[in-house]
Design a protein around this motif. Structure first.
Motif, short mmCIF file in Angstrom:
data_model
loop_
_atom_site.label_atom_id
_atom_site.label_comp_id
_atom_site.label_asym_id
_atom_site.label_seq_id
_atom_site.Cartn_x
_atom_site.Cartn_y
_atom_site.Cartn_z
N PRO A 48 -4.64 26.88 74.45
CA PRO A 48 -4.77 26.72 72.99
C PRO A 48 -3.45 26.92 72.25
O PRO A 48 -3.16 26.22 71.29
N VAL A 49 -2.65 27.89 72.72
CA VAL A 49 -1.35 28.12 72.10
C VAL A 49 -0.45 26.90 72.32
O VAL A 49 0.25 26.44 71.40
N ALA A 50 -0.47 26.36 73.54
CA ALA A 50 0.35 25.19 73.84
C ALA A 50 -0.11 23.98 73.03
O ALA A 50 0.72 23.17 72.58
N THR A 51 -1.41 23.83 72.84
CA THR A 51 -1.92 22.73 72.04
C THR A 51 -1.49 22.86 70.59
O THR A 51 -1.11 21.88 69.94
N SER A 52 -1.53 24.08 70.06
CA SER A 52 -1.08 24.31 68.69
C SER A 52 0.41 24.04 68.55
O SER A 52 0.86 23.47 67.55
N THR A 53 1.19 24.41 69.56
CA THR A 53 2.62 24.14 69.54
C THR A 53 2.88 22.64 69.54
O THR A 53 3.78 22.15 68.83
N THR A 54 2.09 21.92 70.30
CA THR A 54 2.24 20.46 70.33
C THR A 54 1.92 19.87 68.96
O THR A 54 2.60 18.94 68.49
N ARG A 55 0.88 20.37 68.30
CA ARG A 55 0.51 19.86 66.98
C ARG A 55 1.60 20.15 65.95
O ARG A 55 1.90 19.30 65.10
N LEU A 56 2.21 21.34 66.02
CA LEU A 56 3.17 21.74 65.00
C LEU A 56 4.57 21.22 65.27
O LEU A 56 5.28 20.82 64.33
N PHE A 57 4.98 21.19 66.53
CA PHE A 57 6.38 20.89 66.84
C PHE A 57 6.57 19.70 67.78
O PHE A 57 7.71 19.27 68.00
N SER A 113 5.41 17.49 71.60
CA SER A 113 5.29 17.74 73.03
C SER A 113 6.59 18.28 73.64
O SER A 113 6.56 19.11 74.55
N ARG A 114 7.71 17.79 73.16
CA ARG A 114 8.99 18.20 73.76
C ARG A 114 9.23 19.69 73.61
O ARG A 114 9.68 20.36 74.56
N THR A 115 8.95 20.24 72.44
CA THR A 115 9.12 21.68 72.22
C THR A 115 8.21 22.47 73.15
O THR A 115 8.61 23.49 73.73
#
Length: 516
Positions: free
Chosen positions: A142-151, A153-155
């Motif tokens: 879930p944290v990785a999915t949120s990171t993908t949404r905000l920043f 896939s590359r981040t």
């Protein structure tokens, strides 16, 4: 407004047009309204939507403007290739240096037990180290999915590179078992989770007809990576020591994963995918619950097979080196088997292929592994069993797209990964306790086989649901078409309503062949 007679020309003036359009404003939806109603469907699914959704038509009067069918934006269609193959190659390499590296844990486990590297540590504790590396990858999804949404896939991928490199370098300095828990277990799992979540959804975004082939090719990287690193890790441990084996693996993983992270390019904006970390509404859908059941039981069988087979080889009298070769062949089978699974999934149906191969995994465990007592038979089982053992990883993304729709894939997969924390954490300890209770691996082998069969049962029910869903869409489309014909045929006014097709029973759909 009076309707003109058939022999009188329709007066084409602005007042008439405005009145006509205003009079019919409530009889069709604007494009934004249609887009809302069709949100969550892939391009192929939109073609199968009922006509009342795909096309909005006004009353069938001669002086009424008719709204045309919904026009799709072809610019957002997957190119079915192109730069997508670069993304497939990147995902292949990332899988090789995450799941492939993790697959070599059986070699590390055998070395820990044979040499008492961490005094006082038990087999159960070592089993939890291997389980944690996978369960933590699922836990951070879930944290990785949120990171993908905000920043983007590359981040997400670069964060994974940091954690995985830190884990391998940190493990090289571990002196106690709790330090191994934190490094090779928790931290490596976090890195693998960010890298996996950031890459697994990208290849399907670039393909339509060859989506399963692309996804399975990318997933094959874990098999070939496991083959290479199972043999390489054993050689490095024997020749240059355990700490330097960890350091070399860390340097390799950092280099390859960084390059792949920079080359990977997603299409989240083009397809408008949902990147919700936890969409609780999905739990209201029975098809999603069946998808979760398929994954849960698959992992209970898969993790046991992956981590137990090398140690099982030594339990029947083979050497530690032969056990590492058996583990390597298991990974070779995964690498060779996943691309054909993806290729035939596009031909015979993604849910069909996933269900059939899951059942074969259980069958092979029950009829081959139980009777494998020699080196040759174990090699044979590792090869054919490995070719279908990881079918979940080869098909989960396209099957999820088939069931939930392409836009909901990231949100659905985020929940799937979180759901898999329990089976990936406790499957190997459960297998160990079964072995300790029986004094042999027979109970573990039976457990593995029946977990795969239970997973196949969930896939079988999911297949029946999908057939029913396709029938419902086709039935609504046909009924809408017949309704339009009746409305335009004055001779049918006052007559009997068109005969409606009855839905088929769930039991009949279980045994019916259909490409799904």
């Amino acid at each position: 407004m009076a309707r003109p007679k058939s022999d009188e020309p329709l007066q084409e003036n602005s007042g008439t047009r405005q009145a006509t359009i205003a009079d019919d404003a409530n009889h069709y939806q604007s494009p934004p309204d249609i887009e809302k109603e069709t949100a969550g469907y892939s391009a192929s699914e939109r073609n199968n939507l009922p006509l009342e959704t795909a096309s909005r038509t006004t009353r069938k009067n001669s002086n009424v403007v008719t709204a045309g069918p919904l026009v799709e934006d072809k610019s957002n269609e997957p190119p079915d290739g192109g730069y997508g193959w670069v993304c497939v190659a990147c995902a292949f390499c990332i899988n090789a240096h995450t799941w492939g590296l993790n697959s070599s844990y059986g070699v590390f486990l055998a070395h820990y037990l044979a040499n008492n590297i961490y005094p006082g540590a038990t087999y159960l504790e070592f089993a939890f180290v291997g389980g944690l590396s996978i369960s933590q990858a699922m836990f951070v999804s879930p944290v990785a999915t949120s990171t993908t949404r905000l920043f983007g896939s590359r981040t997400t991928l670069l964060i994974g590179v940091f954690f995985e490199t830190l884990a391998l370098i940190g493990a090289s300095f571990a002196k106690e078992i709790w330090q191994l828990f934190l490094s090779q277990g928790v931290c490596f799992g976090w890195g693998m989770g960010f890298l996996f979540v950031g890459s697994v959804g990208v290849p399907p975004q670039w393909f339509s007809k060859r989506r399963s082939l692309a996804n399975a090719t990318a997933a094959a990287g874990s098999g070939f990576g496991g083959l290479i690193y199972s043999l390489a890790a054993n050689a490095m441990i024997e020749r240059i020591s355990l700490p330097w084996a960890f350091r070399i693996l860390g340097i390799l993983a950092f280099s390859v994963n960084t390059i792949c992270a920079l080359l990977m390019k997603d299409r989240n904006k083009q397809i408008g995918s949902s990147q919700l970390a936890f969409d609780y509404k999905l739990f209201k859908r029975v098809e999603f619950l069946l998808l979760l059941g398929w994954g849960f039981f698959s992992m209970l069988g898969y993790i046991v097979l992956l981590f137990s087979l090398p140690n099982f080889a030594t339990s029947v009298g083979l050497t530690q080196k032969q056990g590492s070769v058996v583990g390597a062949i298991l990974n070779l089978g995964q690498g060779l088997g996943r691309p054909p699974i993806g290729y035939f999934s596009d031909s015979v149906g993604r849910i069909n292929m996933a269900t059939a191969m899951t059942f074969l995994s259980g069958l092979f465990a029950l009829v081959v592994w139980i009777f494998a007592k020699s080196y040759g038979v174990l090699i044979f089982y590792a090869l054919i069993g490995g070719s279908v053992a990881g079918v979940f990883w080869a098909t989960i993304a396209p099957v999820t797209a088939e069931v939930m729709g392409l836009k909901r894939v990231p949100a659905a997969l985020s929940i799937v990964w979180l759901w898999l924390v329990l089976p990936t954490t406790f499957s190997e300890p459960i297998a160990l306790e079964i072995e300790n209770f029986d004094g042999n691996y027979l109970g573990t082998q039976i457990f593995t086989g029946f977990m795969y069969i239970a997973a196949a049962a969930c896939g079988w029910f999911l297949r029946a649901w999908k057939i029913g869903e396709l029938e419902r869409i086709a039935r609504e489309k046909e009924e809408q078409s017949e309704g339009n014909d009746v409305a335009t045929d004055d001779s049918r006014l006052g007559g009997a309503e068109p005969r409606k097709a009855l839905p088929s029973s769930f039991v009949s759909r279980l045994f019916r062949w259909k490409k799904v």
